[in-house]
Design a protein around this motif. Structure first.
Motif, PDB file in Angstrom:
ATOM      1  N   GLY A 135      35.413  46.342  93.586  1.00 20.46           N
ATOM      2  CA  GLY A 135      36.423  45.521  92.925  1.00 20.46           C
ATOM      3  C   GLY A 135      37.335  44.795  93.899  1.00 20.46           C
ATOM      4  N   VAL A 136      36.749  44.356  95.020  1.00 16.12           N
ATOM      5  CA  VAL A 136      37.543  43.622  96.012  1.00 16.12           C
ATOM      6  C   VAL A 136      36.833  42.323  96.389  1.00 16.12           C
ATOM      7  N   THR A 137      37.561  41.459  97.047  1.00 17.32           N
ATOM      8  CA  THR A 137      36.951  40.236  97.574  1.00 17.32           C
ATOM      9  C   THR A 137      37.253  40.152  99.069  1.00 17.32           C
ATOM     10  N   LEU A 138      36.542  39.277  99.741  1.00 13.42           N
ATOM     11  CA  LEU A 138      36.809  39.021 101.153  1.00 13.42           C
ATOM     12  C   LEU A 138      37.022  37.522 101.328  1.00 13.42           C
ATOM     13  N   PRO A 139      37.811  37.128 102.331  1.00 19.45           N
ATOM     14  CA  PRO A 139      37.952  35.693 102.601  1.00 19.45           C
ATOM     15  C   PRO A 139      36.589  35.088 102.968  1.00 19.45           C
ATOM     16  N   ALA A 140      36.418  33.804 102.664  1.00 16.85           N
ATOM     17  CA  ALA A 140      35.136  33.130 102.899  1.00 16.85           C
ATOM     18  C   ALA A 140      34.666  33.277 104.347  1.00 16.85           C
ATOM     19  N   GLU A 141      35.607  33.189 105.308  1.00 16.03           N
ATOM     20  CA  GLU A 141      35.178  33.274 106.723  1.00 16.03           C
ATOM     21  C   GLU A 141      34.652  34.664 107.042  1.00 16.03           C
ATOM     22  N   PRO A 354      21.946  35.461  83.773  1.00 14.49           N
ATOM     23  CA  PRO A 354      23.266  36.058  83.798  1.00 14.49           C
ATOM     24  C   PRO A 354      23.281  37.469  83.227  1.00 14.49           C
ATOM     25  N   GLU A 355      22.376  37.722  82.287  1.00 11.59           N
ATOM     26  CA  GLU A 355      22.349  39.026  81.645  1.00 11.59           C
ATOM     27  C   GLU A 355      22.015  40.136  82.643  1.00 11.59           C
ATOM     28  N   VAL A 356      21.063  39.838  83.538  1.00 17.12           N
ATOM     29  CA  VAL A 356      20.695  40.868  84.497  1.00 17.12           C
ATOM     30  C   VAL A 356      21.599  40.834  85.727  1.00 17.12           C
ATOM     31  N   GLY A 357      22.344  39.781  85.875  1.00 16.59           N
ATOM     32  CA  GLY A 357      23.316  39.769  86.948  1.00 16.59           C
ATOM     33  C   GLY A 357      22.790  39.082  88.196  1.00 16.59           C
ATOM     34  N   HIS A 358      23.287  37.920  88.476  1.00 19.54           N
ATOM     35  CA  HIS A 358      22.951  37.246  89.715  1.00 19.54           C
ATOM     36  C   HIS A 358      24.143  37.348  90.643  1.00 19.54           C
ATOM     37  N   ARG A 359      23.874  37.120  91.891  1.00 22.07           N
ATOM     38  CA  ARG A 359      24.941  37.276  92.873  1.00 22.07           C
ATOM     39  C   ARG A 359      26.053  36.275  92.643  1.00 22.07           C
ATOM     40  N   LEU A 360      27.223  36.685  93.045  1.00 19.11           N
ATOM     41  CA  LEU A 360      28.326  35.743  93.085  1.00 19.11           C
ATOM     42  C   LEU A 360      27.993  34.688  94.116  1.00 19.11           C
ATOM     43  N   ARG A 361      28.229  33.470  93.775  1.00 19.48           N
ATOM     44  CA  ARG A 361      28.065  32.413  94.769  1.00 19.48           C
ATOM     45  C   ARG A 361      29.442  31.886  95.077  1.00 19.48           C
ATOM     46  N   THR A 362      29.789  31.886  96.312  1.00 21.65           N
ATOM     47  CA  THR A 362      31.125  31.434  96.669  1.00 21.65           C
ATOM     48  C   THR A 362      31.050  30.126  97.433  1.00 21.65           C
ATOM     49  N   GLY A 363      32.064  29.343  97.262  1.00 18.49           N
ATOM     50  CA  GLY A 363      32.224  28.148  98.080  1.00 18.49           C
ATOM     51  C   GLY A 363      31.177  27.073  97.848  1.00 18.49           C
ATOM     52  N   ARG A 364      30.568  27.037  96.665  1.00 14.49           N
ATOM     53  CA  ARG A 364      29.550  26.018  96.444  1.00 14.49           C
ATOM     54  C   ARG A 364      30.137  24.847  95.669  1.00 14.49           C
ATOM     55  N   PRO A 365      29.769  23.631  96.088  1.00 15.28           N
ATOM     56  CA  PRO A 365      30.253  22.482  95.342  1.00 15.28           C
ATOM     57  C   PRO A 365      29.633  22.436  93.947  1.00 15.28           C
ATOM     58  N   ALA A 366      30.348  21.803  93.020  1.00 15.81           N
ATOM     59  CA  ALA A 366      29.896  21.769  91.629  1.00 15.81           C
ATOM     60  C   ALA A 366      28.533  21.120  91.501  1.00 15.81           C
TER      61      ALA A 366
END
Ligand code: C5P
Length: 408
Positions: A135-141, A354-366
């Protein structure tokens, strides 16, 4: 990191990748080779389930099912979790307790040491799943440097979409989502190839002369930025078969691979390409049905002994799709419920993603968002909260026997 998270299973899909192109552009001061590669994720993939370990646990654990892989502590999944824990400790100094020990289950469907990036994808999925479980996040770098420290392909998997990859793999420029279906036949001889050994052979002179692979890679990158349609790939299939600078090195490292590739090309009657450092070979098809037909032809050629076996037995053969494509004429941000099953590039699995759960994708343009990962950007939608002891089913979209499963 609250006590109630003990009931959380975090499930992540870890896709295989294909190198559509792979040009080696030089040797870096750190000993790695500089690359220009167009990489795409596939619907074939592993499933990683992570949960907070029981109170008796003394270390993170990993259980593996499916295809064989080492479950020693140096497995990239456990290294990724260890790295994530270290990074969390640095970035969450004031947290009361260190991140809990984790029990992980890896359902392996991507052949190992095959040029399909399975280990790196598992590592990227493990970082994300561990952070989800804690339940935590890390900075993008911090995420980027952790990814790069684990392997050259991990940053690509962290981005989670088709991309132009440069540097040793750390520079990932997302490409627009493919509009329409691209099907792929994968044939992986049962002869594991060490990436390091292939790059060593390359450094020792087993390489093409000239810069053909780089030229094709740069041209295709421009085309895919401007026109992300299957047509572009299908029209350039012959070029793609020549756009991997590691072919001579792979052929030297894996005896019999050259003859195997030539015969496969004859059986399929179309250009055969190599992914990464090999030995996986692949061919493009306009539809999944065509790719499945080609898979049947390859299996028949194995039975007939027309296709020579190399390594330890029969090759892995699978029909799969480029992941993350969108259907023509449908807006990229269409709600998941609008996905017409079997119509999206992600194919029959689109509704299940989405039901089975895909990875979080961070920092991706729309521009590179798609249905399958749209919900994951908000975090929780990708996580299943299940009762203790409940094992979610593995997503595994494609299989060597059946190809992608149909949606129900
Ligand atoms: O980074 P990864 O563990 O995937 O790389 C395995 C080996 O392949 C490296 O240790 C290095 O010898 C070689 N390699 C390389 N240049 C790259 C990627 C990998 O020389 N860009």
């Amino acid at each position: 990191m609250s006590p109630e998270t003990t009931a959380v299973h975090v499930v992540r899909f870890a896709p295989a990748k294909l190198n559509l192109t792979l040009a080696v552009t030089g040797r870096r001061a750190d000993g790695f080779h500089a690359l220009h590669s167009i990489m795409v994720p596939l619907t074939l993939g592993d499933a990683l389930t992570v949960r907070i370990a029981g109170s008796n646990a003394t270390c993170d654990s990993l259980r593996v099912s499916g295809l064989p892989v080492t479950s020693e502590p140096d497995n990239l999944v456990l290294r990724a979790i260890a790295g994530a824990r270290e990074a969390v400790a640095i970035h969450h100094e004031r947290s009361e307790a260190p991140p809990a020990l984790l029990a992980t289950l890896l359902s392996k469907r991507i052949p190992v040491a095959a040029g399909l990036g399975g280990g790196s994808s598992d590592a990227a999925a493990a970082i994300d799943a561990a952070l989800g479980a804690w339940g935590v996040t890390l900075p993008a770098e911090a995420l980027s440097s952790l990814a790069a420290s684990l392997g050259s392909d991990v940053p690509f998997f962290q981005a989670g979409c088709g991309a132009v990859v440069t540097g040793r793999g750390e520079n990932v420029e997302p490409l627009p989502a493919m509009v329409g279906t691209v099907a792929i036949l994968l044939v992986t001889p049962r002869q594991p190839v060490s990436t390091a050994a292939v790059f060593r052979a390359y450094a020792n002179g087993y390489r093409p002369s000239g810069d053909r692979a780089l030229r094709i890679s740069e041209e295709l990158a421009t085309q895919m930025r401007n026109d992300p349609s299957p047509r572009v790939l299908l029209e350039r299939a012959r070029d793609l078969a020549l756009a991997n600078d590691l072919i001579p090195a792979a052929v030297t490292t894996a005896p019999g691979l050259a003859g195997f590739t030539a015969m496969l090309g004859r059986i399929l009657d179309r250009p055969v390409c190599q992914s990464g450092s090999g030995p996986t070979l692949w061919a493009l098809y306009a539809t999944l049905d065509e790719a499945r037909g080609a898979a049947r032809a390859v299996r028949q050629a194995i039975v007939d002994a027309t296709l020579p076996l190399i390594g330890d037995g029969e090759p892995f053969v699978a029909a799969t799709l480029l992941a993350g494509a969108v259907a023509p004429g449908v807006p990229e941000n269409a709600p998941a419920g609008d996905v017409p099953a079997g119509n999206a590039g992600y194919g029959p699995d689109a509704a299940r993603g989405p039901e089975v759960g895909h990875r979080l994708r961070t920092g991706r343009p729309a521009t590179v968002q798609n249905w399958t990962n749209r919900r994951s950007r908000s975090g929780d939608a990708t996580e299943k909260r299940l009762g203790p002891g409940t094992e979610p089913g593995g997503p595994g979209p494609d299989g060597p026997e059946s190809g992608p499963r149909e949606s129900s």
